[in-house]
Motif scaffolding. Structure first.
Motif, mmCIF file in Angstrom:
data_model
loop_
_atom_site.group_PDB
_atom_site.id
_atom_site.type_symbol
_atom_site.label_atom_id
_atom_site.label_comp_id
_atom_site.label_asym_id
_atom_site.label_seq_id
_atom_site.Cartn_x
_atom_site.Cartn_y
_atom_site.Cartn_z
ATOM 1 N N VAL A 263 0.976 -1.243 0.185
ATOM 2 C CA VAL A 263 0.046 0.014 -0.106
ATOM 3 C C VAL A 263 0.731 1.114 -0.026
ATOM 4 O O VAL A 263 1.947 1.418 0.725
ATOM 5 N N PRO A 264 0.570 2.340 -0.948
ATOM 6 C CA PRO A 264 1.329 3.685 -0.732
ATOM 7 C C PRO A 264 1.283 4.221 0.657
ATOM 8 O O PRO A 264 0.265 4.002 1.264
ATOM 9 N N LYS A 265 2.360 4.736 1.068
ATOM 10 C CA LYS A 265 2.317 5.406 2.178
ATOM 11 C C LYS A 265 1.573 6.743 2.427
ATOM 12 O O LYS A 265 1.408 7.364 1.310
ATOM 13 N N PRO A 266 0.599 6.701 3.480
ATOM 14 C CA PRO A 266 -0.437 8.093 3.425
ATOM 15 C C PRO A 266 0.641 9.250 3.315
ATOM 16 O O PRO A 266 1.617 9.378 3.988
ATOM 17 N N ALA A 267 0.046 10.412 2.583
ATOM 18 C CA ALA A 267 0.610 11.672 2.913
ATOM 19 C C ALA A 267 0.630 12.311 4.084
ATOM 20 O O ALA A 267 -0.136 12.108 4.873
ATOM 21 N N ASN A 268 1.532 13.262 4.178
ATOM 22 C CA ASN A 268 1.427 13.903 5.360
ATOM 23 C C ASN A 268 0.386 14.880 5.516
ATOM 24 O O ASN A 268 -0.041 15.279 4.476
ATOM 25 N N VAL A 269 0.029 15.053 6.483
ATOM 26 C CA VAL A 269 -1.237 16.197 6.892
ATOM 27 C C VAL A 269 -0.581 17.561 6.348
ATOM 28 O O VAL A 269 0.530 17.964 6.913
ATOM 29 N N GLU A 358 4.245 24.844 22.092
ATOM 30 C CA GLU A 358 5.284 25.168 21.377
ATOM 31 C C GLU A 358 6.025 23.798 20.919
ATOM 32 O O GLU A 358 6.412 23.705 19.637
ATOM 33 N N ALA A 359 6.197 22.997 21.627
ATOM 34 C CA ALA A 359 6.852 21.671 21.527
ATOM 35 C C ALA A 359 6.070 20.952 20.465
ATOM 36 O O ALA A 359 6.485 20.445 19.495
ATOM 37 N N TYR A 360 4.667 20.758 20.358
ATOM 38 C CA TYR A 360 3.751 20.170 19.523
ATOM 39 C C TYR A 360 3.948 20.833 18.021
ATOM 40 O O TYR A 360 4.122 20.119 17.256
ATOM 41 N N LEU A 361 3.667 22.027 18.165
ATOM 42 C CA LEU A 361 3.963 22.806 16.887
ATOM 43 C C LEU A 361 5.174 22.542 16.069
ATOM 44 O O LEU A 361 5.110 22.264 15.040
ATOM 45 N N ARG A 367 8.294 17.276 11.487
ATOM 46 C CA ARG A 367 7.882 15.743 10.945
ATOM 47 C C ARG A 367 6.343 15.823 10.865
ATOM 48 O O ARG A 367 5.651 15.279 11.946
ATOM 49 N N PRO A 368 5.544 16.316 10.036
ATOM 50 C CA PRO A 368 4.045 16.196 10.088
ATOM 51 C C PRO A 368 3.597 14.650 10.150
ATOM 52 O O PRO A 368 4.253 13.973 9.675
ATOM 53 N N PRO A 369 2.379 14.588 10.932
ATOM 54 C CA PRO A 369 2.069 13.034 11.101
ATOM 55 C C PRO A 369 1.093 12.699 9.718
ATOM 56 O O PRO A 369 1.008 13.549 8.983
#
Length: 572
Positions: A263-269, A358-361, A367-369
């Motif tokens: 399966v193709p890897k899903p694109a980043n959000v 800030e850490a989440y952002l 590295r976007p999910p």
């Protein structure tokens, strides 16, 4: 004299049978033919025996596998039952031939029936002590062995085939089979983890491969049919357990694998969704509750009274909002200790909240999910990908009545009738399609994607048509050296050769020009924020500005009314 000689002959034959039992133990005697000298040996031997006066074409003899066959009529067996013929092929024969019969002709007759463990004695054996043992790969095709010599009577003829040809057909399915022409000898050769198995087997038994000329590229269906018809000896290809119901024309399993979807890897959000992703509803509710709690505490600790408490002051307390956002706010001189404690708690909460977000952002920007993964087969319909499959594989899955294959919507299937075109599409690793693939083939794709800047496909272990599927090599039904080939398969696995060959598969494809070292993944531009990435934040900011303007206008109107009242009061 006649009785004495007869006893001597029986005694010598009994000693011969004891010697044969020492060479290779047997627990059953099968005696073919009408009454002859062998029948009189059964009682003193005291071994379970089966006497066959006249063999029949359709009867299945359920004798033990460790059986010695005694016959008084050379090549007189007429069995046609497949089970019986397979049992007879591995058994040893001791034939009592006439004095004038030439051993070479007897060996030739048995060789034509593909029976090679044959030894003969003549009626004067008690005088000559000579045993005629058939040797297939030599001229003459027999050897004289003296009873008192330390030489084996029966040998494994196929341990050394002396250059005898093994007929094969290659399916040319890389990385299992890679055909190429040796530039030095200008001969057709093969490599690949299946071809290496046959090449090493040929070296082991000193044989040569004879490629059958085909006008077109052979498919696995063609190879299986040729194995059933006995056209080839050992195929350079594999058949799956989904295609074969018996093991008459396939070998011991060579590969144990699974059959899953690639399966193709899903694109980043997208970045514009990151801002909303980091705001979890539960956490946001807790922060909102803290805002109101600190608003109440600030109002009460200002003067230690509830006089300043109002709905507007509670819901829109600017000091509490600034504090939670880590901003400064005005405070009266000499605040009491209660107010200082509340401000200390407010500052600590602001540090924790701003640091967390800030850490989440920063992490999500670096590295976007990824977008959601496909969870099960019916879930494929909820994605834009189409499953591409060959007609051969689709027919096999349909014939096996695979439950998972029936769960896939027919609109999501793209079936290719042209096998070569389908393989070319799959090898291109374009991310528009989902492909079924075996685990051993996926290992080659996985090795190739190590060279990519970003892997494009992953193996979905939760999307498998079968987790247990074995591949076997097609071979003809009465192959006399089947046991040697299957033993070679087991030894190759035992010494780790199969694992080593599979690890080199991708690089062998590169050497043959069937694969490249290029990065086939989609080239990504350097990640930098664009205006569309912060579009949602700008919209929220615009709404907040408009709301502030509205509040400012309301305050101006309110102050205007107060000013008018003051002017009226001054005129009085």
């Amino acid at each position: 004299m006649t009785n004495s000689r007869e006893l001597e002959r029986k005694e010598r034959l009994i000693r011969l049978l004891h010697r044969l039992r020492l060479e290779e133990d047997f627990n059953t005697l099968l005696v073919y033919g009408k009454d002859c000298l062998f029948h009189s040996l059964l009682e003193p031997l005291k071994i379970p025996s089966v006497i066959v006066a006249s063999s029949g074409p359709n009867f299945d003899w359920n004798f033990s596998s460790s059986t010695l066959i005694l016959t008084c009529e050379a090549a007189g067996e007429v069995e046609e039952s497949p089970q019986t013929l397979q049992k007879l092929q591995r058994s040893r024969y001791l034939v009592l031939i006439a004095q004038e019969t030439h051993p070479e002709l007897v060996c030739k007759d048995y060789n034509l029936k593909e029976l090679f463990n044959v030894a003969m004695v003549k009626p004067n054996f008690d005088q000559t002590d000579v045993i005629y043992s058939c040797r297939f790969f030599q001229t003459p095709n027999y050897e004289k062995v003296n009873f008192f010599e330390n030489k084996p009577i029966y040998i494994e003829n196929f341990q050394n085939m002396k250059g005898f040809g093994i007929r094969t057909v290659a399916d040319s399915m890389p990385p299992r089979t890679i055909r190429y022409v040796d530039p030095n000898t200008n001969q057709l050769k093969m490599k690949g983890y299946l071809s290496h198995l046959l090449n090493t087997y040929n070296e082991k038994v000193n044989a040569t491969l004879e490629f059958l000329n085909l006008s077109k590229k052979a498919t696995i269906q063609d190879i299986s049919r040729m194995a059933v018809e006995g056209v080839l000896d050992i195929a350079t290809g594999v058949g799956s357990s989904l295609q074969h119901s018996t093991m008459d024309t396939i070998s011991y399993p060579y590969l144990l694998t699974s059959y899953c979807l690639m399966v193709p890897k899903p694109a980043n959000v997208p970045f514009n969704l990151v801002y909303s992703m980091i705001v979890d509803p539960v956490v946001f509710s807790i922060i909102l509750a803290l805002f109101w709690i600190f608003s109440v505490l600030l109002i009460f600790t200002q003067n230690l009274s509830w006089r300043g408490l109002s709905v507007s002051n509670l819901l829109f307390n600017d000091k509490s909002l600034r504090g939670l956002l880590g901003q400064s706010f005005p405070l009266r001189n000499n605040p009491n200790k209660h107010l200082k404690l509340v401000i200390f708690l407010l500052c600590f909460a602001s540090v924790m909240i701003t640091t967390m977000y800030e850490a989440y952002l920063q992490s999500f920007f670096a590295r976007p999910p990824s977008e959601p993964f496909i969870r099960d087969f019916p879930d494929i319909a909820n994605f834009s990908h189409i499953m591409s499959i060959s007609r051969v594989e689709a027919n096999v899955l349909t014939g096996a009545n695979n439950v998972h294959f029936r769960e896939i919507n027919k609109d999501q299937l793209l079936i290719y009738d042209n096998w070569t075109e389908y393989l070319s599409l799959r090898d291109s690793l374009k991310t528009n399609f989902i492909f079924p693939v075996t685990l051993d083939r996926w290992e080659c794709f996985e090795e190739q994607q190590k060279l990519f800047a970003k892997p494009t496909y992953y193996l979905a272990h939760n999307l498998c048509f079968t987790q247990f599927m074995f591949f076997s090599v097609p071979l003809r039904k009465y192959l006399p050296h089947r046991h040697l080939f299957e033993d070679h398969i087991l030894r190759a696995h035992e010494f780790g050769l199969v694992k080593f060959w599979k690890a080199r598969s991708y690089f062998e494809m590169v050497e043959a020009g069937l694969a490249s070292l290029k990065d086939l993944s989609q080239k990504q531009k350097p990640q930098s924020l664009l205006l569309e990435d912060i579009s949602r934040i700008l919209k929220v900011y615009a709404c907040a500005i408009l709301l502030s303007i509205c509040f400012f206008i309301l305050e101006v109107f309110e102050y205007g009314r107060v000013f008018k009242r003051f002017c009226k009061f001054g005129r009085r």
